[in-house]
Each structure stands twice: as structure tokens, then as C-alpha cells.
Enzyme design. Structure first.
Site, PDB file in Angstrom:
ATOM      1  N   THR A 110      37.760  72.097  70.166  1.00  0.00           N
ATOM      2  CA  THR A 110      38.920  72.346  70.908  1.00  0.00           C
ATOM      3  C   THR A 110      38.686  73.104  72.207  1.00  0.00           C
ATOM      4  OG1 THR A 110      41.082  73.607  71.026  1.00  0.00           O
ATOM      5  CG2 THR A 110      39.399  74.152  69.396  1.00  0.00           C
ATOM      6  N   TYR A 121      42.086  80.225  65.026  1.00  0.00           N
ATOM      7  CA  TYR A 121      41.951  78.741  65.196  1.00  0.00           C
ATOM      8  C   TYR A 121      40.746  78.382  66.000  1.00  0.00           C
ATOM      9  CZ  TYR A 121      42.793  73.990  67.048  1.00  0.00           C
ATOM     10  OH  TYR A 121      42.474  72.636  67.286  1.00  0.00           O
TER      11      TYR A 121
END
Ligand code: UDP
Length: 348
Positions: free
Chosen positions: A125, A149
Site C-alpha cells: 500500500t 496498517y
């Protein structure tokens, strides 16, 4: 299933019932590449999986299950999507994220080594970059994630690099920017009832299925004051995964690649595009900045084209928004039935 596909090695897709994983399963199936998927259906949908792909319903954290699937399905490569993907949730439940993302990836890589599998395509990501100082963001920019995350994904990237050096495991790490849109054929899309992503939220607001869209921050240092993101159509992203797999199967070396178009759109531009596409006004209000939102995230997007020969087919913002809206309309019936069901939002 033909005899030929039964005899061919399969790619194991973890999380194939989810938003991006299901698009990749369709892309693999369209390309005639046999696959098998493991999914616990906690957020994914069984219907999203192509009929030709066997589903093993179970827990990614089980080494025994992974050993069995890899052996039983003659797996030669892995595409790893399964994980937790909601940034604000990662802040309040960090250990869940380190377990579901980092620890489960560790288990998966251990199973790969036991099974002699040396090819992994990994969903990473742009959150690994944190709040970058400038855009476009190239792959060699500093990685300073600002939430668990992003950190949980970055740790997995590091494991892949170290396992590459020690054990010859080859990987393509794909750092997604803002994934949006839906399969143009309408076979799958983002089905999470309680979404947080801009394009999905805006479509739901337009269809009257949630309160007006809150535009988070209009005082950023950008041309129209709203945040800029690099929105990539999920089908182009799926194609990139197929190319990454083929690269590894050809014996290609490990790669680290941004997945974006290298072009940004502001929140206001997205809203305006949805209004043009639909001919309706998007109910919207102006709200404070959302904590942790960097003003601009735009991919340095040359490397993926050079290394994989990736040529996007769906890179117009109006097309992305149109496909998201038509998917959302197709969900109207089922979401109406589900009512205000809880659930986690999907994030790239
Ligand atoms: N955004 C917004 N309202 C929403 C959801 C998102 O204004 O209801 C903005 C958000 O502040 C960011 C951009 O849209 O600037 C993209 O946010 P999203 O959550 O889709 O993706 P992120 O970039 O956070 O991964």
C-alpha cells in the site's frame, strides 16, 4: 475444469472473496490461469469468486491448512491479499493488524518455503510512505508509515526481502494507491456495506443510501483546497497482478512497484465527475480535515510500465466513477435487504 487445468500448477490467491482479490481471480480466469483461493469470508463474498476457482474456506493463520492446500492443489505461486485494511481501525486495534497482516504473512511465507514455492505477489500500500514531502512518490521514497496498517504491510515487505536474500524467494510487491471502480462486466465490485472510501461513499450518498458525503477539508494547500489522490481502476490493478505473476513464472527477479497512474484528482473533481456521469447532484457537506490525511498522494508510475509492460485500459476518472456507480446500483437490492448491517470498510 479441463484435464489440462487440473494438471497445471495453480496460483494460491489468499482473500479471493474480497474486493481486489475477486477482481484478480476473474482476471486470472479470463487469462486461463488456474487458481485456488483461501478466504474465511469474514468480509468477502462467496458469489464474488469465479465458478472455476475452488474456495477453501478457512483461516489464513493455520499453517496446517496452508500446507495442505499448497500440496493438494499443486500450488507454484502465491498472491497474498487476505488481511485487515481499515486504517482508523488499525489505530484502535493495532495488534489485530499485526496478527492478520504481519503474523499471518509470516505463517504464509513459512508454508511457501516448506512447499518449495518461490514466487509471491504481495498487496502492499501507498500507506507505507506515510505523509510524503513531495509528489509524485517514487518507489525509493522514504517509508515512514503513520499508522499500524501501513506499518504492518511494511513489515511484510521486509520479510519478503529478507526471505529473498536468504532463501531465494522472489516477490513482486505492489504498492496500491487509491483503488476504485468495479469490473466493467459487473461480475464483482466493492460490496462492503459500511464503506469509507471516497468514490464508494459518494456513490452511496448519491443513491440516498447514506447521509450526504462529508468533504474532509477544503483548506489544503492544493489548487481547489481538497486532497488529491491517484485513483486506479481495480481492473487495471488486477491486470498488473497477472503480469506480475507471469513475470515471476518466467523467472523474473523481485520487483517493488507502485500501482497508480501518476495523475491526481481532488475530492472536488471526483464529486464533479460523479455529477457529470450521473446527471445528478451529489448531496455533500464540508467538514473538518480527517486526521492523518496527507494533502497529496500521487504515484511515481513509470517503473510498473517499464518492468511489467503494464498498459492501463481504464485510466479515465469518469470511467472509474461510472463503473463504481453502476456496481453500486446493482447492489441496491441486496444492500436494501441487508439494511444497516455492520462491517468493515475496504481499503487498498
Ligand atoms: N474523503 C472525503 N470524504 C469521505 C471519504 C474520503 O472527503 O467520506 C477524502 C479523504 O479525506 C481523502 C480522499 O477523499 O482526501 C480519499 O480518501 P479515501 O478514504 O478514499 O482513501 P485514502 O486516501 O484515505 O486511502
Amino acid at each position: 475444469m479441463t484435464d489440462q487445468t487440473a494438471a497445471s500448477p495453480r496460483v494460491l490467491v489468499t482473500g479471493g472473496a474480497g474486493y481486489i482479490g475477486s477482481h484478480v481471480l476473474h482476471a486470472l480466469t479470463d487469462a486461463g490461469i488456474p487458481a485456488v483461493t483461501i478466504d474465511n469470508l469474514s468480509t468477502g463474498r462467496r458469489e464474488a469468486i469465479p465458478a472455476a476457482v475452488p474456495l477453501v474456506e478457512g483461516d489464513m493463520g493455520s499453517a496446517e491448512l496452508l500446507d495442505w492446500v499448497m500440496r493438494d492443489h499443486r500450488v507454484d505461486a502465491v498472491m497474498h491479499f487476505a488481511g485487515s485494511i481499515v486504517v482508523p481501525e488499525s489505530v484502535v486495534k493495532p495488534l489485530d493488524y499485526y496478527r492478520n497482516n504481519t503474523a499471518n504473512s509470516l505463517t504464509l511465507l513459512g508454508a511457501c518455503l516448506r512447499a518449495g514455492i518461490d514466487k509471491v505477489v504481495f498487496s502492499s500500500t501507498a500507506a507505507v510512505y506515510g505523509a510524503p514531502e513531495s509528489v509524485p512518490i517514487r518507489e525509493d521514497a522514504p517509508t515512514v508509515p503513520i499508522n499500524p496498517y501501513g506499518a504492518s504491510k511494511l513489515m511484510t515487505e521486509q520479510m519478503l526481502r529478507d526471505a529473498g536474500a536468504a532463501h531465494g524467494l522472489r516477490s513482486v510487491i505492489l504498492r496500491y494507491f487509491n483503488v476504485a471502480g468495479a469490473d466493467p462486466a459487473g461480475r464483482t465490485g466493492q460490496a462492503t456495506p459500511v464503506a469509507t472510501h471516497l468514490i464508494k461513499v459518494a456513490c452511496q450518498a448519491l443513491l440516498g443510501r447514506r447521509p450526504p458525503l462529508a468533504i474532509f477539508g477544503t483548506d489544503y494547500d492544493t489548487p481547489d483546497g481538497t486532497c488529491i489522490r491517484d485513483y486506479i481502476h481495480v481492473s487495471d490493478l488486477a491486470d498488473a497482478h497477472v503480469l506480475a505473476l507471469l513475470h515471476l513464472r518466467r523467472g523474473g527477479e523481485s520487483l517493488l512497484l507502485n500501482c497508480g497512474y501518476g495523475r491526481g484528482a481532488s475530492v472536488r473533481e471526483v464529486v464533479r465527475t460523479l455529477e457529470e456521469v450521473s446527471g445528478e447532484q451529489v448531496p455533500a457537506t464540508f467538514a473538518d480535515r480527517r486526521p492523518g490525511d496527507p494533502p497529496q498522494l500521487v504515484a511515481g508510475a513509470d517503473r510498473i510500465r517499464e518492468q511489467l509492460g503494464w498498459v492501463p485500459k481504464h485510466d479515465r476518472l469518469d470511467g472509474i466513477v461510472r463503473s463504481a456507480l453502476s456496481w453500486e446500483r446493482s447492489l441496491e437490492q441486496s444492500v436494501g435487504q441487508a439494511g444497516a448491517l455492520g462491517g468493515s470498510a475496504s481499503r487498498s
